[in-house]
Design a protein around this motif. Sequence first.
Motif, PDB file in Angstrom:
ATOM      1  N   ALA A 157      -3.503  -6.901  10.001  1.00  0.00           N
ATOM      2  CA  ALA A 157      -2.130  -6.867  10.265  1.00  0.00           C
ATOM      3  C   ALA A 157      -1.897  -5.693  10.924  1.00  0.00           C
ATOM      4  O   ALA A 157      -0.768  -5.527  11.971  1.00  0.00           O
ATOM      5  N   THR A 158      -2.164  -4.550  10.232  1.00  0.00           N
ATOM      6  CA  THR A 158      -1.901  -3.172  10.748  1.00  0.00           C
ATOM      7  C   THR A 158      -3.176  -2.347  10.483  1.00  0.00           C
ATOM      8  O   THR A 158      -4.074  -2.640   9.849  1.00  0.00           O
ATOM      9  N   SER A 159      -3.194  -1.422  11.469  1.00  0.00           N
ATOM     10  CA  SER A 159      -4.534  -0.392  11.265  1.00  0.00           C
ATOM     11  C   SER A 159      -4.610   0.312  10.041  1.00  0.00           C
ATOM     12  O   SER A 159      -5.785   0.178   9.486  1.00  0.00           O
ATOM     13  N   TYR A 160      -3.464   0.634   9.244  1.00  0.00           N
ATOM     14  CA  TYR A 160      -3.519   1.052   8.111  1.00  0.00           C
ATOM     15  C   TYR A 160      -4.438   0.239   7.030  1.00  0.00           C
ATOM     16  O   TYR A 160      -5.226   0.602   6.211  1.00  0.00           O
ATOM     17  N   ARG A 161      -3.916  -0.978   7.157  1.00  0.00           N
ATOM     18  CA  ARG A 161      -4.405  -2.080   6.234  1.00  0.00           C
ATOM     19  C   ARG A 161      -5.996  -2.201   6.407  1.00  0.00           C
ATOM     20  O   ARG A 161      -6.838  -2.252   5.498  1.00  0.00           O
ATOM     21  N   LEU A 200       0.793  -1.121  -0.044  1.00  0.00           N
ATOM     22  CA  LEU A 200       0.076   0.027   0.049  1.00  0.00           C
ATOM     23  C   LEU A 200       0.738   1.149   0.107  1.00  0.00           C
ATOM     24  O   LEU A 200       1.839   1.374   0.358  1.00  0.00           O
ATOM     25  N   SER A 201       0.303   2.275  -0.485  1.00  0.00           N
ATOM     26  CA  SER A 201       0.823   3.501  -0.388  1.00  0.00           C
ATOM     27  C   SER A 201      -0.257   4.726  -0.798  1.00  0.00           C
ATOM     28  O   SER A 201      -1.296   4.016  -1.115  1.00  0.00           O
TER      29      SER A 201
END
Lengths: 264, 264, 264
Positions: C101-105, C70-71
């Motif tokens: 796995a991460t909050s961004y994801r 992602l970006s």
Amino acid sequence: MPTPADVWAAFDAMRQQGPLVQNITNYVAMDLSANALLAAGASPAMVHAREEAADFAGIAGAVVVNIGTLSPSWVESMHDAARVARERGTPWVLDPVAAGATSYRTKTAAELLELNPTVVRGNASEILALAGAAGSGKGVDSTDASSAAVDAAADLAGRTGGVVAVTGDVDVVTDGTRTVRVTGGDPMMAKVTAMGCAASAIVGAFLATADEPLLATVCALAVFGLAGERAAVGSPGPGTLRWRLLDELYTLNERAVISGVRLS
Amino acid sequence: MPTPADVWAAFDAMRQQGPLVQNITNYVAMDLSANALLAAGASPAMVHAREEAADFAGIAGAVVVNIGTLSPSWVESMHDAARVARERGTPWVLDPVAAGATSYRTKTAAELLELNPTVVRGNASEILALAGAAGSGKGVDSTDASSAAVDAAADLAGRTGGVVAVTGDVDVVTDGTRTVRVTGGDPMMAKVTAMGCAASAIVGAFLATADEPLLATVCALAVFGLAGERAAVGSPGPGTLRWRLLDELYTLNERAVISGVRLS
Amino acid sequence: MPTPADVWAAFDAMRQQGPLVQNITNYVAMDLSANALLAAGASPAMVHAREEAADFAGIAGAVVVNIGTLSPSWVESMHDAARVARERGTPWVLDPVAAGATSYRTKTAAELLELNPTVVRGNASEILALAGAAGSGKGVDSTDASSAAVDAAADLAGRTGGVVAVTGDVDVVTDGTRTVRVTGGDPMMAKVTAMGCAASAIVGAFLATADEPLLATVCALAVFGLAGERAAVGSPGPGTLRWRLLDELYTLNERAVISGVRLS
């Protein structure tokens, strides 16, 4: 001096635990690195966005930072992840791809070095460039014999307090005090892109499940070289070598490791 | 008209010199392009960051610019590297992937064309789109026969002052005056992604070590097509074809080239 | 309940039409996704720049959005392309790689879910994370059995109005009302990176040429699993499996599909 039995024990432990290895690596190396980690028994994650790189470093067993294809935002993520790794005592590997080839690359590698990588793995040109000695860097291929970079590696290890590995015909691994040589591999491996990067990824996997960075690095490079050496047997060219290497990482057993690994 | 012996001589010279080829190419093509260059005997570098693209173009033997996966910052790097190449007389290749499919792509390719690429290599749709003729671009696959684009290629070569190659069942290479046809390859090659991109990379390698762009382009495409043709023999599908192509680029010898290359 | 004959009919129709499938996917998956689409008979395009993603979605037969790497700028392109797809009635697939796995994801996946993907395909951890249930996400590998996520999938399908597929030892496909199980594949497939991503890409190809999303998804997963299962026979490791899978996608015929597909 580690023995082939130590290599097998470290490999077996890594496979049992299947460590999560975060890679911030270059576009060319992602595929081979992820597949090599999976084949060897680890769990790869390619996580490099600034929005999550640090977060992820907090849950990874090891972090591998590879500067093969650079951009400013990725460099920030590399710093973020390396900083979290250092703070938490998570091992991290720096692969200074083509350091010395452009000033941007050399500067980026030197700045990351300040964050005390557990292991630096590069070819002779890259290690010489990093150590400030005069390499004759030509792209990402090494044009110096590994042996010429041994002094530079020891010097570098003294500066980072970690381990430095110079890979080539013979791989040299040093923590500035102790030095171990790993013999293996095959010249045809240099005809497959991202082989060095994949070796760095495998070093990360071993670091995640071993206590001692020098031993982990030696074991990882011994396993990777042995897989490449076995894969090269009967391979007509680098296309075949590449997929056979993955098969070997997957199938290598105790007997093959004990009889095939050569350390000195 | 070049002969198969000329092709072998150019290939042999390239292998002897192992030129450094800078690639600013798309994410999908990086792996195959780098591996094809290594297998054929060149030294690939995937360097696209704006911070170093121009620097690196100054030391590369050739620059390959491929617009397969675009973003604004990469487009700037493409311009930087192409400009340095033009100033220094370093040959550079433009691969206008899917030109015509979106306006962003067509515009980017047209602007890069202003920097006088030594060689433009594309399929018929892409060359037609670039020449302003009406292609029926459908993604990156060509839906026009190569032959239909021959006039467009000659016209384009007249505008750039360089060479234009239209690849397909038969590859057509022209500098606007002379035209050479290269027969070879295999239809299954179209079922492997980035084959055209890898061909462009190999053109870059030959340009770096040959004096004459038309000859270099013909020789590169002849070698690449022959490798693909030989790799397809006995390949059940495109998975196998891909790695065998790399093996062939690595092992092709004088006898195979002399007996296999077909130019007209 | 679809039959193996339905699977063959859908596969044959897809091959005849060779749909254009736009992929906004991760760096690791691009190669395998593009090659799997080509081998199966579709036409892949990897188009993710904000400057062209929406444009391209307007001409694609299906859009596949994969959040593997992602970006922020890519996330914008994902939204643009998905929005165009929804407006035009073009089917689109969401692959929520490592959601949880991460909050961004997790946040990114949840926001894309608002755009009503025609199909969501993930492993059990990812589907559980998306459904708001508690997954134990560990990188991109699933640590929950598919069956545990079946309820979450049905719930999710109810929310999106589309189809949700949970892949694993057995693939479960549901639209909230009907549920079909696809048995097939091989455990070694989990040792090749981006296998799930490639499966999502193939789902996109089938969606582009079938009327009914549930049927298309079942058929795509049945074909992909069968190809992997056949490829695994006699493969010493994941290196070999990967290229044989592509060969199988290319060569699978009616007899193999009819006799090999298992639905329940």
